[in-house]
Design a protein around this motif. Structure first.
Motif, short mmCIF file in Angstrom:
data_model
loop_
_atom_site.label_atom_id
_atom_site.label_comp_id
_atom_site.label_asym_id
_atom_site.label_seq_id
_atom_site.Cartn_x
_atom_site.Cartn_y
_atom_site.Cartn_z
N ALA A 213 0.87 -1.20 0.08
CA ALA A 213 -0.05 0.19 -0.01
C ALA A 213 0.98 1.31 0.16
CB ALA A 213 -0.85 -0.02 1.32
N PRO A 214 0.50 2.27 -0.52
CA PRO A 214 1.27 3.43 -0.45
C PRO A 214 1.50 3.80 0.91
CG PRO A 214 -0.62 3.67 -1.94
CD PRO A 214 -0.55 2.61 -1.41
N THR A 215 2.96 4.37 1.09
CA THR A 215 3.32 4.79 2.38
C THR A 215 2.39 5.77 3.19
OG1 THR A 215 5.47 4.38 1.59
CG2 THR A 215 5.33 5.71 3.70
N ASP A 219 1.87 3.35 6.19
CA ASP A 219 2.65 3.56 7.22
C ASP A 219 2.52 4.92 7.82
OD1 ASP A 219 3.93 1.00 6.47
OD2 ASP A 219 5.30 1.98 5.20
N LYS A 220 2.45 6.06 7.14
CA LYS A 220 2.12 7.14 7.63
C LYS A 220 0.70 7.51 7.75
CE LYS A 220 6.42 9.08 5.55
NZ LYS A 220 6.76 9.86 4.46
N GLY A 221 -0.27 6.54 7.30
CA GLY A 221 -1.56 6.93 7.39
C GLY A 221 -2.15 5.98 8.71
N GLY A 233 0.46 12.61 13.02
CA GLY A 233 1.59 12.24 14.04
C GLY A 233 1.12 13.05 15.46
N MET A 234 0.12 13.64 15.28
CA MET A 234 -0.15 14.66 16.52
C MET A 234 -1.08 13.39 17.84
SD MET A 234 -1.68 18.22 15.62
CE MET A 234 -3.12 17.57 14.61
N ASN A 235 -0.42 13.59 19.09
CA ASN A 235 -0.76 12.89 20.12
C ASN A 235 -1.76 13.63 20.70
OD1 ASN A 235 0.54 14.52 21.82
ND2 ASN A 235 2.19 13.14 22.17
N ILE A 446 -3.05 13.21 -0.70
CA ILE A 446 -2.03 13.34 0.48
C ILE A 446 -0.78 12.45 -0.18
CG2 ILE A 446 -3.00 13.50 2.54
CD1 ILE A 446 -2.86 10.41 3.00
N MET A 447 -0.87 12.13 -1.69
CA MET A 447 0.05 11.24 -2.06
C MET A 447 1.04 12.17 -3.22
SD MET A 447 -1.95 7.78 -2.82
CE MET A 447 -0.92 7.08 -3.98
#
Lengths: 536, 308
Positions: A213-215, A219-221, A233-235, A446-447
Motif C-alpha cells: 500500500a502507498p506509504t 505507514d504514515k496513514g 502524528g499528533m498525540n 496526500i500522495m
C-alpha cells in the motif's frame, strides 16, 4: 509509443512502459491556462530511480515498489496475488463487498458508458489504460483464467487470454492508484457495474494479502493513526495545545471569546475533525468553535487516542484498517457518552463512519452518527446567530465532495446555506450528485512522492480545475476575488495544490476554503473579514 | 432432425435452462449482506430522490420518520427496463441499437406468452388457434420483435468491432453471444416470412411440447429456429447475458440499499455472524492466523505487539 494498448498487453514484459502521459495530449484548459509550455512539466524519473523501483505503467510512480531480489521472490508475490484473488471472492474473507464485487465481475456488458463519465479518462483525451473498464477487464480475465475451474483451457478459446507475472501485478497495482474511486462511472452504468469498487477491491487485495500500500496511506496513514492517535502524528497533548492556540487566534481575530471544550461528558455533540485541519487550515476548527458556541450547542471534542482525528484512510485500501479506526471512533464517543457523533468537514470521514461503518459498528459499538451539514443548516436558519450576507458579496462556487454528495446523498443543506449567505453563489457544471471529483479523492490528495503530484495536477484534477475556471467565466480576471467552497479536507488539499500549480490566485483571483469560514465571515458579531485572500 | 428428436432435445435444453436459471438467480440473492455502498440518486427518497438527496440531509435523522416513495422507484425501474434510460442519457450512440435489440426481445417474450396460451388453449380445446390474437396478433408481434432484434444485433456486433473501447474489451465469447441472438432473430424473421402457416405450425409445435406428441409436423427453418431458441436458453444462465437478473440486485440491493442497521434486528444478527468468521488474509498488518475472527482482528490495533 502507441496507445493501442490491449488488455493482454499488461503482462508484456518487453514493453518498458504500457503507456505514457504527455501534457500536450491532455484536453485543453481555458485561457490563461491553455499554454502547455507555461506550466511546469512532469518531474523526470531518472534511470537510477527506475533501477531501484518499479516504473512500468505510465511513467508515473504512486507507490515506489522496490524490484524483487530474485525470480523466486517475484513468483512468491505472483502466487500470493492468486491467493488474494480467491480470497476476494470468498465469504469469510470478503463478506463486506462480496455481492457488489461478484456482480461487477460477472455482468459487465462492456458498453463503455462508464468511460465518458470518468474524469481521468476524459482528461487524457481517452487514454486506454485509464478507461474504467481496462483495469476491471484485466482483473476479470485473471479471475476467469486463474481462479475459475478450467480457466486456463477456456480463456484462450474465449479470446480472453492474459499472462500473470510480476509485470502484470505491479502494473495492476499502480493502475489501482489511477482511479479516484469517485464512482461517477458506476452512477451511469446501465447494469449497475461498479468499476470504482473493482479498483478499491484490488487495492484491498494488494494490501490485505501482499502487504502493498502507498506509504502515505498505510505507514504514515492508518498505522500511524492507530499508533499515536492521528495520521498527522499528533498525540492528544499536541492536539489540545494546537486547539488552544487556535482558540486564542480566533479570539484575537474576531473579538469573540473562543473556547473549544474537550472531553465533556454527556454532550449533545461530539465533533470529530479531520486533524489535518488543525495544521493546514486552523481557521476551520476555529470557525466551527465560533459557530457552535454562538448557537449554544452542547458540544465537545475528544482527546481520546484516534477520537480527535476523523481520518480513516482504511476506506481507500483496507477493510481491516477501516474497521479498526471506526471502532476507535465509536469507543471515543462511548467513553464520553456523547448523544451523537458529528463529522467535521471531511468527506471520506463521512463515508467511512456514517454509511460504511453502519454495518461494522453493530451491537455495543453502535453510536448515532451524522454529517455536520444538517447541523449547520439548523443553526444558520435558527435565528440564534445574526448574519449579514452582504459581507459575503463576492463570487462563490461550491465543490461537491463525492463522499458527501454522490455517496451519501447530502446535497441541499450546504446549498441552502450558500444561497442565503452568499449573494453571488453560482453552481459549477455539472454539480450535485453529478459532480466531478477534485482529483484528490481516495487518498491521492496526500500522495505526492516522485512525480505523482504532477499527475494529480495535470490529469486527475484537470476536469475539476476546468470546472472551477468555467464557474467564474463572467468575472475571469484577478481583480475580482472569488471563493471556492470545498467542504472537505482532502478536496481542499487537492484544490490547494491545483490552484497553486496553475497560479490561479494571481491569474484569476481564486482562493478556496470550507463552508464554516463563509458562515463566520457573514456573522454580524465578527467585525473584521474572516476570509483572507492570501490563505495559500 | 426428426420432430421427436427435436422435442426430446427441447425438454433437455429447457430443463437445463430452468435448473441453472434458478440456481444462478438464487446464488445472487443468497449472498451475504455487505457494507453499505449506496449511490445517489436513490429514487425511493421521498421528495429528494429527484435531485439525489437522502434522509442523511436531516439533522438527527434517526429521530425522523423515513418515508419511501415506492412509486418513484417503480417508475425509475420501468423507464430503465423498458426504454434503457441510462443508456439513452449517457451513451446515445449505442442506444440506437441496444434499444431495438432489447425491445425486440420484450416483444418476443410477449409473443411467447401468446404462443403458450394459444397452444394450451388448443390442446385443451378451450380456444381455437384461429382467434385473431393467435392467428394474426401473435405472428405480428413476433415478426416485429424478430426484425427489431435483428437490427439491434447487427448494429451491436458492428459497433463492438469498430468502437475502440468496446473492441478492446469484447471477447470472442461476447461476439458469439451477439451472433447467437442475431441468428435466433434472423431464423425467426425468415420463418415468419417463408412459412405460410407460421402461426399454425409454431402453435402446433408448442402444443406438441405440452402433450409430448412426437408426430408433429414442422418446417425445416422452424426446426432450426426452435433448436436455436432452446439452445440459447440453456446457454443463457452461464453467460453475462444474465445481467437482466443481476440488475435487480445491483440496483435494489446495492445502489439503493440505504437501510440503517436496527439494533437487535435481523441484519444485525447476520452481521454479527459474519464478523464471527475467521479470515485468512496474509498481509502482515492483518495479523490473521486462521483462528482469529473479524472481531478479534478489528479490535487488535497492534498495541499488544508494541508493548512486547
Amino acid at each position: 509509443m502507441s496507445d493501442k494498448v490491449r488488455v493482454k498487453d499488461i503482462g508484456k514484459k518487453e514493453l518498458p512502459m504500457l503507456s505514457e502521459v504527455r501534457p500536450e495530449e491532455l484536453i485543453p484548459l481555458p485561457p490563461p491556462y491553455d499554454k502547455v509550455e507555461d506550466l511546469p512539466g512532469f518531474k523526470e524519473i531518472t534511470d537510477e530511480k527506475k533501477e531501484r523501483v518499479v516504473c512500468n505503467l505510465d511513467g508515473v510512480i504512486a507507490s515506489a515498489m522496490p524490484h524483487p531480489e530474485s525470480p523466486e521472490e517475484e513468483q512468491k508475490y505472483v502466487d500470493m496475488f492468486v491467493d488474494g484473488l480467491k480470497k476476494l471472492l470468498s465469504k469469510e474473507n470478503n463478506w463486506t463487498f462480496l455481492q457488489p464485487l461478484t456482480l461487477s465481475l460477472e455482468y459487465c456488458i462492456g458498453c463503455q458508458t462508464c468511460a465518458d463519465a470518468c474524469h481521468v479518462f476524459e482528461a487524457t483525451g481517452g487514454k486506454e489504460i485509464y478507461r474504467p473498464t481496462y483495469r476491471s477487464e484485466v482483473w476479470r480475465r485473471l479471475v476467469n483464467k486463474y481462479v475459475k475451474p478450467g480457466g486456463k483451457l477456456i480463456a484462450p478459446l474465449k479470446g480472453a487470454d492474459i499472462d500473470l507475472n510480476w509485470t502484470t501485478i505491479t502494473r495492476l497495482y499502480e493502475l489501482t492508484y489511477r482511479c479516484n474511486l469517485c464512482r461517477r462511472c458506476a452512477q451511469v452504468c446501465p447494469v449497475g457495474v461498479d468499476n470504482g469498487l473493482i479498483a478499491h477491491e484490488l487495492r484491498k487485495l494488494f494490501s490485505q494479502e501482499l502487504g502493498w500500500a502507498p506509504t502515505e496511506l498505510h505507514d504514515k496513514g492508518t498505522e500511524l493513526q492507530l499508533e499515536v492517535g492521528s495520521s498527522t502524528g499528533m498525540n492528544s497533548v499536541v492536539v489540545k495545545d494546537n486547539i488552544e492556540f487556535i482558540d486564542e487566534d480566533m479570539t484575537d481575530e474576531t473579538g469573540i471569546e473562543t473556547e473549544t471544550p474537550f472531553d465533556k461528558e454527556d454532550a449533545d455533540v461530539l465533533l470529530i475533525h479531520n486533524a489535518g485541519e488543525m495544521l493546514a487550515w486552523p481557521e476551520n476548527p476555529g470557525a466551527f468553535a465560533i459557530i457552535l458556541n454562538a448557537a449554544g450547542i452542547d458540544w465537545t471534542l475528544s482527546s481520546e487516542e484516534v477520537g480527535y482525528d476523523g481520518v480513516n484512510y482504511g476506506l481507500f485500501y483496507d477493510d481491516v484498517q477501516l474497521a479498526r479506526i471506526a471502532i476507535k471512533h465509536s469507543q471515543a464517543a462511548q467513553k464520553l457518552n456523547a448523544k451523537r457523533v458529528v463529522m467535521g468537514e471531511c468527506g471520506h470521514q463521512h463515508k467511512a463512519m456514517v454509511t460504511i461503518a453502519d454495518r461494522v459498528l453493530v451491537g455495543d459499538l453502535a453510536v448515532k452518527r451524522e454529517s455536520f451539514l444538517p447541523l449547520l443548516e439548523e443553526i444558520v436558519f435558527s435565528g440564534k446567530i445574526e448574519f449579514d450576507p452582504s459581507k459575503n458579496d463576492f463570487p462563490v462556487t461550491l465543490h461537491d465532495p463525492c463522499n458527501i454528495v454522490r455517496n451519501l446523498g447530502i446535497v441541499e443543506p450546504q446549498r441552502r446555506i450558500l444561497r442565503y449567505l452568499c449573494p453571488q453563489f453560482r453552481e459549477m457544471t455539472p454539480h450535485g450528485v453529478d459532480n466531478y471529483c477534485c482529483g484528490g479523492g481516495s487518498g491521492f490528495a496526500i500522495m505526492s512522492g516522485n512525480n505523482y503530484e504532477d499527475w494529480r495536477n495535470n490529469v486527475s484534477g484537470r476536469v475539476k480545475f476546468k470546472q472551477i475556471i468555467d464557474a467564474f467565466q463572467d468575472q475571469p480576471g484577478p481583480e475580482v476575488k472569488k471563493y471556492l467552497c470545498a467542504p472537505c479536507s482532502n478536496c481542499k488539499g487537492q484544490i490547494r495544490d491545483l490552484l497553486n500549480y496553475y497560479g490561479a490566485l494571481d491569474k484569476s483571483g481564486i482562493t478556496y476554503g470550507g463552508l464554516v469560514e463563509l458562515i463566520v465571515n457573514a456573522m454580524v458579531d465578527v467585525k473584521e473579514p474572516f476570509i483572507k485572500w492570501e490563505m495559500f | 432432425m426428426s420432430a421427436s428428436t427435436l422435442i426430446l432435445l427441447s425438454y433437455v435444453l429447457l430443463a437445463i435452462f430452468a435448473v441453472f436459471f434458478v440456481l444462478k438467480s438464487l446464488k445472487m440473492a443468497r449472498m451475504p449482506v455487505h457494507v453499505r455502498w449506496e449511490l445517489a440518486p436513490v429514487p425511493h427518497e421521498k421528495g429528494r430522490g429527484h435531485y439525489g438527496g437522502s434522509y442523511l440531509e436531516d439533522a438527527e435523522w434517526w429521530t425522523k420518520p423515513r418515508e419511501k416513495d415506492h412509486v418513484a422507484e417503480a417508475t425509475y425501474m420501468f423507464k430503465e427496463i423498458l426504454f434503457l434510460k441510462a443508456l439513452f442519457e449517457h451513451k446515445r450512440s449505442l442506444w440506437w441499437f441496444s434499444f431495438p435489440f432489447h425491445f425486440g426481445m420484450y416483444l418476443l417474450i410477449g409473443a411467447v406468452v401468446l404462443l403458450a396460451l394459444g397452444a394450451l388453449g388448443s390442446v385443451t380445446g378451450l380456444v381455437g388457434t384461429d382467434m385473431w390474437l393467435f392467428a394474426t396478433g401473435y405472428p405480428l408481434l413476433a415478426g416485429v420483435g424478430y426484425a427489431l432484434g435483428l437490427l439491434g444485433a447487427v448494429g451491436l456486433f458492428l459497433t463492438r468491432m469498430v468502437e475502440k473501447g468496446m473492441a478492446n474489451s469484447t471477447t470472442y465469447a461476447t461476439y458469439f453471444n451477439v451472433l447467437l441472438l442475431g441468428s435466433l432473430f434472423g431464423t425467426g424473421l425468415w420463418a415468419s416470412f417463408s412459412v405460410s402457416d407460421f402461426s399454425g405450425q409454431t402453435l402446433g409445435f408448442i402444443g406438441a411440447l405440452f402433450t409430448a406428441d412426437m408426430s408433429v409436423e414442422l418446417a425445416g427453418i422452424l426446426k432450426a429456429h426452435f433448436l436455436l431458441a432452446f439452445a440459447f436458453l440453456a446457454y443463457l444462465p452461464f453467460t453475462q447475458m444474465m445481467h437482466f437478473v443481476a440488475k435487480y440486485f445491483t440496483y435494489h440491493e446495492i445502489r439503493w440499499d440505504d437501510e440503517p442497521v436496527e439494533p437487535g434486528g435481523k441484519m444485525e444478527k447476520e452481521i454479527l455472524e459474519l464478523l464471527g468468521q475467521s479470515p485468512t488474509w496474509a498481509g502482515p498488518h492483518v495479523r490473521a492466523d486462521g483462528k482469529k475472527t473479524w472481531v478479534d482482528i478489528a479490535t487488535d490495533t497492534g498495541a499488544q505487539e508494541a508493548e512486547k
